[in-house]
Design an enzyme around this catalytic site. Structure first.
Site, PDB file in Angstrom:
ATOM      1  N   CYS A 259      24.227  45.226  53.694  1.00 27.02           N
ATOM      2  CA  CYS A 259      24.498  46.859  53.741  1.00 27.02           C
ATOM      3  C   CYS A 259      24.944  46.847  52.147  1.00 27.02           C
ATOM      4  O   CYS A 259      25.887  47.414  51.839  1.00 27.02           O
ATOM      5  CB  CYS A 259      25.416  47.437  54.715  1.00 27.02           C
ATOM      6  SG  CYS A 259      24.890  46.842  56.322  1.00 27.02           S
ATOM      7  N   ALA A 260      24.056  46.555  51.343  1.00 25.73           N
ATOM      8  CA  ALA A 260      24.507  46.282  49.690  1.00 25.73           C
ATOM      9  C   ALA A 260      24.704  47.523  49.040  1.00 25.73           C
ATOM     10  O   ALA A 260      25.621  47.506  48.176  1.00 25.73           O
ATOM     11  CB  ALA A 260      23.594  45.292  49.402  1.00 25.73           C
ATOM     12  N   ALA A 261      23.805  48.552  49.153  1.00 15.65           N
ATOM     13  CA  ALA A 261      23.823  49.540  48.151  1.00 15.65           C
ATOM     14  C   ALA A 261      25.253  50.321  48.144  1.00 15.65           C
ATOM     15  O   ALA A 261      25.964  50.616  49.280  1.00 15.65           O
ATOM     16  CB  ALA A 261      22.656  50.595  48.345  1.00 15.65           C
ATOM     17  N   PRO A 262      25.834  50.890  46.905  1.00 12.40           N
ATOM     18  CA  PRO A 262      25.029  50.541  45.656  1.00 12.40           C
ATOM     19  C   PRO A 262      25.172  49.405  45.021  1.00 12.40           C
ATOM     20  O   PRO A 262      24.829  49.414  43.777  1.00 12.40           O
ATOM     21  CB  PRO A 262      25.549  51.743  44.854  1.00 12.40           C
ATOM     22  CG  PRO A 262      27.050  51.855  45.380  1.00 12.40           C
ATOM     23  CD  PRO A 262      27.127  51.562  46.967  1.00 12.40           C
ATOM     24  N   GLY A 264      28.459  47.490  44.584  1.00 18.09           N
ATOM     25  CA  GLY A 264      29.656  46.856  44.222  1.00 18.09           C
ATOM     26  C   GLY A 264      30.140  45.707  44.322  1.00 18.09           C
ATOM     27  O   GLY A 264      30.603  44.569  44.022  1.00 18.09           O
ATOM     28  N   LYS A 265      30.052  45.509  45.771  1.00 19.61           N
ATOM     29  CA  LYS A 265      30.424  44.265  46.445  1.00 19.61           C
ATOM     30  C   LYS A 265      29.489  42.964  46.071  1.00 19.61           C
ATOM     31  O   LYS A 265      29.869  42.003  45.869  1.00 19.61           O
ATOM     32  CB  LYS A 265      30.564  44.223  48.011  1.00 19.61           C
ATOM     33  CG  LYS A 265      31.762  45.263  48.457  1.00 19.61           C
ATOM     34  CD  LYS A 265      31.672  45.245  49.950  1.00 19.61           C
ATOM     35  CE  LYS A 265      32.639  46.702  50.123  1.00 19.61           C
ATOM     36  NZ  LYS A 265      31.833  48.079  49.799  1.00 19.61           N
ATOM     37  N   ASP A 310      16.039  47.162  57.240  1.00 18.52           N
ATOM     38  CA  ASP A 310      17.156  47.114  57.972  1.00 18.52           C
ATOM     39  C   ASP A 310      17.434  46.014  58.255  1.00 18.52           C
ATOM     40  O   ASP A 310      16.975  44.952  58.965  1.00 18.52           O
ATOM     41  CB  ASP A 310      16.456  47.701  59.103  1.00 18.52           C
ATOM     42  CG  ASP A 310      17.337  47.977  60.346  1.00 18.52           C
ATOM     43  OD1 ASP A 310      18.298  47.424  60.410  1.00 18.52           O
ATOM     44  OD2 ASP A 310      17.245  49.069  61.363  1.00 18.52           O
ATOM     45  N   ASP A 329      29.244  44.595  55.407  1.00 22.63           N
ATOM     46  CA  ASP A 329      30.149  45.808  55.270  1.00 22.63           C
ATOM     47  C   ASP A 329      29.498  46.843  55.860  1.00 22.63           C
ATOM     48  O   ASP A 329      28.634  47.729  55.414  1.00 22.63           O
ATOM     49  CB  ASP A 329      30.189  46.113  53.579  1.00 22.63           C
ATOM     50  CG  ASP A 329      30.966  47.096  53.198  1.00 22.63           C
ATOM     51  OD1 ASP A 329      32.143  47.199  53.736  1.00 22.63           O
ATOM     52  OD2 ASP A 329      30.629  48.067  52.569  1.00 22.63           O
ATOM     53  N   CYS A 382      35.132  50.836  55.679  1.00 17.47           N
ATOM     54  CA  CYS A 382      36.120  51.812  54.937  1.00 17.47           C
ATOM     55  C   CYS A 382      36.673  52.823  55.937  1.00 17.47           C
ATOM     56  O   CYS A 382      36.604  54.193  55.595  1.00 17.47           O
ATOM     57  CB  CYS A 382      35.132  52.291  53.665  1.00 17.47           C
ATOM     58  SG  CYS A 382      33.826  53.256  54.248  1.00 17.47           S
TER      59      CYS A 382
END
Length: 446
Positions: A259-262, A264-265, A310, A329, A382
């Site tokens: 679940c990568a966007a935007p 940072g990780k 997805d 994430d 988060c």
């Protein structure tokens, strides 16, 4: 006839109305308004303060208004009163007479004479008599709720999970503006070198005590700096930086970021790999892929590939046991980032937490076959909700006997001290970062 330029307070009123009516995200609307109206840094700062401050303290402001505004008010009138009262109670530099004058003028512009008279009367009564005392609220949970503008159900839930003192501290911290932090791109520069460059550019900055490559920006818009533009650093919260540490990647490994966007990780993982190996970054939304591409390009990272997908369908395009590390994430309630997105606390409901857990478990279940034996799967959110976090961990392990909970090796020493039962739950008051949860599963070899 040319339309007159809106004042900062009128723009704030527009934003407050949009957030309330459409349940829009305040941070996105705010950024758009600053850009569209080409506000100076000073006006942008004031608009941010007025908008976030009024939203953050909405329940407290309504408590203060209640004895003075007993009739049903139109939505925009209530927003105007909240906005004005926020300035009168919480901002020292703006004279009360100026606040009341501008409120009356805005009321005249938007409504009729009766409304401007009503607004004037309410605000002058408050100026004369003062706001009611919060000491009148005797029940502890209700007092914390009104004092810090957090829904009562949430305060009660947190008291059950963390106790009254930690809950009160967390709620109070959620009212404070977060410190902006950046992550030094260690493939290009050292933290010391970047601190020196920032100083030369006129920024006030200091090194983080928590994360070795993190820097706190105390003054200045870092996105306008040469340090940012040339890819020597990127904007990321310190708590979020701990995720790449938890993955403990090794040179040349393959990593899936689900679940990568935007990004940072994603980019932090790529930096930790020192531009070796490969990071496959997935996100459900095609339009969000450009953020990952832009970040990777600016930072000079060539070991990232992206796909709009997805992540629950990841097994359709990747072979089993093809990744050394996987990061989930997961989509979550976001209760750890209330300082950045204050509107979340008013729209979330208790039942939302359980519906999100199904999505989290579906993603974990879908990607688990893609991990090599002996590999690590890091699960992070988060949010600070124990049931949402620990409940997901327990259910995943119940249904996946080929996985076990692993210790979070590789964390910076200060963060490692916060781990409990092998997992990391950061609360906003711990070191000023976002509320965050991180745990690691290891796929058994046999």
């Amino acid at each position: 006839m040319k339309q007159s330029k809106k004042s900062v307070r009128e723009l704030a009123l527009d934003l407050l109305e949009a957030v309330e009516k459409n349940q829009s995200y305040s941070n996105l609307l705010l950024n758009s308004a600053i850009e569209k109206n080409r506000l100076s840094s000073r006006d942008a700062g004031l608009l941010t303060e007025l908008t976030y401050g009024t939203i953050q303290r909405k329940m407290t402001l309504d408590y203060y208004l209640a004895p003075f505004a007993k009739k049903k008010l139109e939505s925009w009138v209530r927003q105007l009163l909240r906005l004005s009262l926020y300035q009168m109670v919480y901002l020292d530099k703006i004279p009360e007479r100026a606040v009341i004058h501008e409120a009356v003028e805005l009321a005249k512009k938007r409504g009729h004479k009766g409304i401007s008279g009503l607004v004037n009367g309410i605000l002058r009564s408050i100026q004369r008599e003062g706001v009611p005392s919060l000491d009148e609220i005797k029940e502890p949970a209700e007092r914390i709720s009104i004092e810090t503008s957090h829904p009562l159900w949430l305060v009660k839930r947190w008291i059950m999970q963390f106790g009254e003192e930690r809950t009160k501290s967390m709620c109070q911290t959620n009212l404070m503006a977060p410190t902006q932090s950046i992550r030094v791109n260690t493939t290009k520069a050292s933290r010391e070198a970047v601190l020196e460059l920032l100083k030369q550019e006129g920024y006030e900055a200091e090194p983080s005590d928590m994360v070795p490559e993190a820097i706190h920006i105390l003054k200045g818009n870092i996105a306008q700096s040469d340090v940012f533009k040339t890819g020597l650093a990127t904007i990321q919260d310190e708590s979020s930086m701990l995720v790449a540490y938890a993955l403990d990647v090794q040179t040349g490994q393959t990593v899936l970021d689900t679940c990568a966007a935007p990004g940072g990780k994603t980019t932090h993982i790529a930096e930790k790999l020192n531009n070796t190996g490969k990071v496959s970054a997935l996100d459900l939304h095609e339009h969000k892929m450009k953020f990952i591409h832009e970040n990777a390009s600016r930072l000079g990272l060539a070991n990232i590939e992206t796909k709009a997908l997805d992540s629950r369908k990841a097994g359709e395009i990747f072979e089993e046991e093809s990744f050394d590390r996987i990061l989930v994430d997961a989509p979550c309630s976001g209760l750890g980032v209330l300082r950045r997105k204050p509107d979340i606390k008013y729209v979330k409901k208790e039942e939302d937490l359980l519906s999100l857990q199904k999505v989290q478990l579906d993603i974990l279940h879908a990607v688990s076959p893609l991990l090599t034996k002996g590999g690590s799967l890091v699960y992070s959110t988060c949010t600070v909700d124990k049931e949402e976090n620990l409940g997901t961990v327990e259910k995943f392990l119940e249904n996946h006997s080929d996985f076990e909970l692993a210790t979070l090796e590789g964390l910076p020493q200060s963060a490692a001290a916060l781990t409990e039962n092998g997992m990391l739950q950061v609360l906003p008051q711990d070191f000023g970062g976002d509320g965050f949860f991180i745990c690691k599963f290891r796929k058994k070899v046999q």
